[in-house]
Design a protein around this motif. Structure first.
Motif, PDB file in Angstrom:
ATOM      1  N   CYS A 126      -1.942  -2.541   9.627  1.00  0.00           N
ATOM      2  CA  CYS A 126      -1.164  -1.671   8.890  1.00  0.00           C
ATOM      3  C   CYS A 126      -1.788  -0.283   9.050  1.00  0.00           C
ATOM      4  O   CYS A 126      -2.842  -0.011   9.180  1.00  0.00           O
ATOM      5  N   CYS A 164       0.891  -1.399   0.134  1.00  0.00           N
ATOM      6  CA  CYS A 164      -0.026   0.081   0.038  1.00  0.00           C
ATOM      7  C   CYS A 164       0.932   1.102  -0.027  1.00  0.00           C
ATOM      8  O   CYS A 164       2.240   1.402  -0.331  1.00  0.00           O
ATOM      9  N   ARG A 195      -5.750  -1.628   6.676  1.00  0.00           N
ATOM     10  CA  ARG A 195      -5.870  -3.180   6.443  1.00  0.00           C
ATOM     11  C   ARG A 195      -5.136  -3.956   7.412  1.00  0.00           C
ATOM     12  O   ARG A 195      -4.145  -3.791   8.008  1.00  0.00           O
ATOM     13  N   HIS A 248       0.570  -6.780   1.541  1.00  0.00           N
ATOM     14  CA  HIS A 248      -0.449  -7.191   2.016  1.00  0.00           C
ATOM     15  C   HIS A 248      -0.597  -8.239   1.367  1.00  0.00           C
ATOM     16  O   HIS A 248      -0.994  -8.638  -0.078  1.00  0.00           O
ATOM     17  N   CYS A 291      -2.631   1.688   7.015  1.00  0.00           N
ATOM     18  CA  CYS A 291      -3.602   1.909   5.995  1.00  0.00           C
ATOM     19  C   CYS A 291      -4.990   1.550   6.425  1.00  0.00           C
ATOM     20  O   CYS A 291      -5.849   1.859   5.499  1.00  0.00           O
TER      21      CYS A 291
END
Ligand SMILES: [Zn+2]
Ligand SMILES: [Zn+2]
Lengths: 130, 432
Positions: free
Chosen positions: B309, B247, B313, B254, B311
């Motif tokens: 993470c 990402c 996720r 991921h 982000c």
């Protein structure tokens, strides 16, 4: 006098010199003088040619790492001890000479020197009558 | 944006539940549909009923490239040919290719996995994506292509080669993202700089995979092209590109672990290693129909983390690949990876990142020569300077590799450039 030199990195492989000479021939570049310094792995070809900038362009385009540098050129005379006198005069003007070779010309040949600051060296040599 | 928030942001418990359920189903599916696996499991004394969830995973035998070779071409397929809608194959380094087959549903899942990775790279239907991976038996081209279409982006299928045309497309179509190998993007970058094309480009992202690369290389690509360069990982045996991707935070790839269950094992003891410890990556497909694989040893070396993470996720992340267990050279007893050489050269920044490692054995002693291309920008006509450069490179490489290489300078562009994969190692020891 100052002259422009073209130097080229040459791998120790068969046919390399011929290839470079061929490129210069193709582009009608005249070689005035040539000097080759070699190490075990590669060589450094140094030339003074009719058009250094053009030589740089065509060699670079052919993938040869090249460079144009200015050298100090000093006219020699035909007497014993001439080189000593030139070097002696130079020793007061420059710290270090990286390399030197000769450049034939009508009359006596020039000796060309790679020095750190060729312009200043040229001015100083002029004062000394060279 | 997150493509499939329900799957990519599950809690660890939910994910493990889902994986357990799917694993049980996949093992039973494999047992009943692939004779080779049935025999293999029987030989190991295992029945599908023994696998009740993730905790039983390690009871299952590994699958290796040899199993694929032994069953060449389609012995591991779990469905009749009538249900296979596509074939891909990867060239083996020795002998036969390995052939994989996809059902319609496999293609759908694969496309979604690539879509997830493209979304990680901030790509949407507004983007024009040039696919400069090879189209054909190799999974790269078509895999990326289907992902790009899946998110509704405009795919430009240039495939590999013909750099001039690639650059023309990029400029003329206002391409915003490119998918290709990192070394090919490096090659394109040099061409772009030489021709002064950067101001004409609208490129903002790249997705690079199919060969290992380094963080330094990412930095270079990002700085020189003014883009973000994303990592994508995959292998044809498991699916193709899109098994994992990174990402915008670039903190590991991921894994689409609702479809591909990762494990990291010690290549020596085959035991599972802890999070953060480097080992060999092993995948079990969880939803595959065409060619489901159980505990497939990828030979790729990495480590894993299950931390959430930045982000948002929650899917497990793989650290940057450290090479392949079969890429690893053992020179004078020291483990050496080609990627270490690349990283050291890029860090110095005084040569190109192109190199060739030549390993040989002279009088029973391993020798390592590293050929490095002279960079025009750092070229000096003084041999002393070049010798200093050689010494500096040798010193930096020795620091990185822990063995002393002989460094030889060569002309730029004499080392093989890759439109596919670059040759980085010649090991002459094997020929003796
Ligand atoms: Zn970035
Ligand atoms: Zn993330």
């Amino acid at each position: 006098m100052l002259v422009k030199q073209i130097s080229v990195f040459v791998e120790n492989r068969e046919g390399k010199m011929r290839e470079i000479a061929g490129i210069l021939k193709e582009n009608k570049i005249d070689i005035k003088t040539i000097s080759l310094a070699d190490t075990s792995d590669y060589g450094m070809l140094r030339m003074i040619v009719s058009d250094a900038e053009k030589a740089y362009e065509v060699l670079r385009d052919a993938g040869y790492p090249s460079k144009v540098t200015e050298l100090l050129a000093v006219r020699s005379s035909n007497y014993a001890g001439c080189l000593y006198d030139i070097l002696d005069a130079l020793s007061n003007s420059v710290d270090n000479i990286e390399y030197l070779y000769t450049l034939p010309d009508e009359g006596e040949p020039y000796i060309v020197f790679k020095v750190a600051d060729p312009e200043t060296a040229e001015a100083l040599m002029k004062e000394k009558g060279y | 944006m997150i493509w499939n928030e329900a799957k990519e942001c599950m809690s660890r418990d939910e994910m493990q539940n889902l994986q357990s359920k799917r694993l049980v189903k996949q093992v039973s599916y494999v047992y009943h549909n692939v004779e080779y696996y049935r025999k293999k499991m029987q030989a190991a004394g295992i029945e599908p009923g023994d696998i009740k969830g993730l905790e039983d995973l390690t009871k299952l035998p590994f699958t290796t490239k040899n199993d694929l070779r032994d069953t060449y071409p389609t012995g591991l397929f779990a469905v009749p040919r009538s249900q296979i809608v596509r074939i891909h194959a990867s060239s083996g380094t020795t002998g036969k290719a390995t052939v994989v087959g996809y059902t319609r549903r496999d293609i759908e899942i694969w496309s979604e996995c690539v879509a997830r990775v493209m979304t990680m790279a901030d790509l949407t239907n507004e983007d024009t994506i040039q696919i400069s991976y090879g189209y054909g038996l190799f999974t790269g081209g078509l895999g990326a292509h289907y992902g790009a279409e899946y998110i509704g982006a405009t795919a430009v299928p240039t495939s590999t080669g013909n750099t001039k045309k690639q650059l023309a497309m990029m400029c003329d179509l206002g391409v915003t993202a490119i998918c290709c190998t990192p070394s090919y993007l490096m090659y394109l970058t040099e061409a772009i700089e030489e021709q002064g094309l950067l101001p004409q480009l609208k490129l903002r992202r790249s997705i690079n995979g199919a060969e290992p690369w380094t963080e330094e290389m990412r930095k270079q690509l990002e700085e020189r092209l003014h883009i973000h360069a994303h990592d994508i990982y995959g292998l044809s045996e498991i699916m193709g590109p899109g098994v994992a991707g990174d990402c915008e935070f670039h903190k590991g790839l991921h894994v689409n672990e609702d479809h591909f269950l990762p494990e990291i094992i010690s290549p020596e003891t085959f035991e599972t290693v802890d999070d953060g410890v480097t080992g060999e990556l092993v995948f079990t497909t969880l939803t595959k129909e065409g060619i489901p694989l159980i505990r497939y040893r990828t030979k790729d070396l990495t480590s894993i983390t299950h931390e959430k993470c930045e982000c948002g996720r929650t899917t497990a992340r793989l650290s940057r690949f450290k090479g392949r267990s079969d890429d690893m050279l053992i020179i004078r007893g020291v483990n050496v990876f080609p990627s270490q050489v690349e990283a050291a050269l890029l860090e110095m920044g005084e040569t190109t990142a192109n190199y060739l490692m030549i390993v040989d054995r002279v009088n029973n002693l391993d020798t390592l020569e590293i050929q490095v291309e002279v960079d025009e920008k750092f070229f000096s006509d003084e041999i002393r300077e070049l010798e200093n450069l050689t010494r500096k490179i040798a010193h930096n490489l020795q620091q990185a590799l822990l063995i002393q290489p002989k460094v030889t300078l060569v002309e730029p562009k004499t080392l093989q450039r890759s439109e596919g994969k670059a040759v980085r190692v010649i090991d002459k020891r094997k020929l003796v």
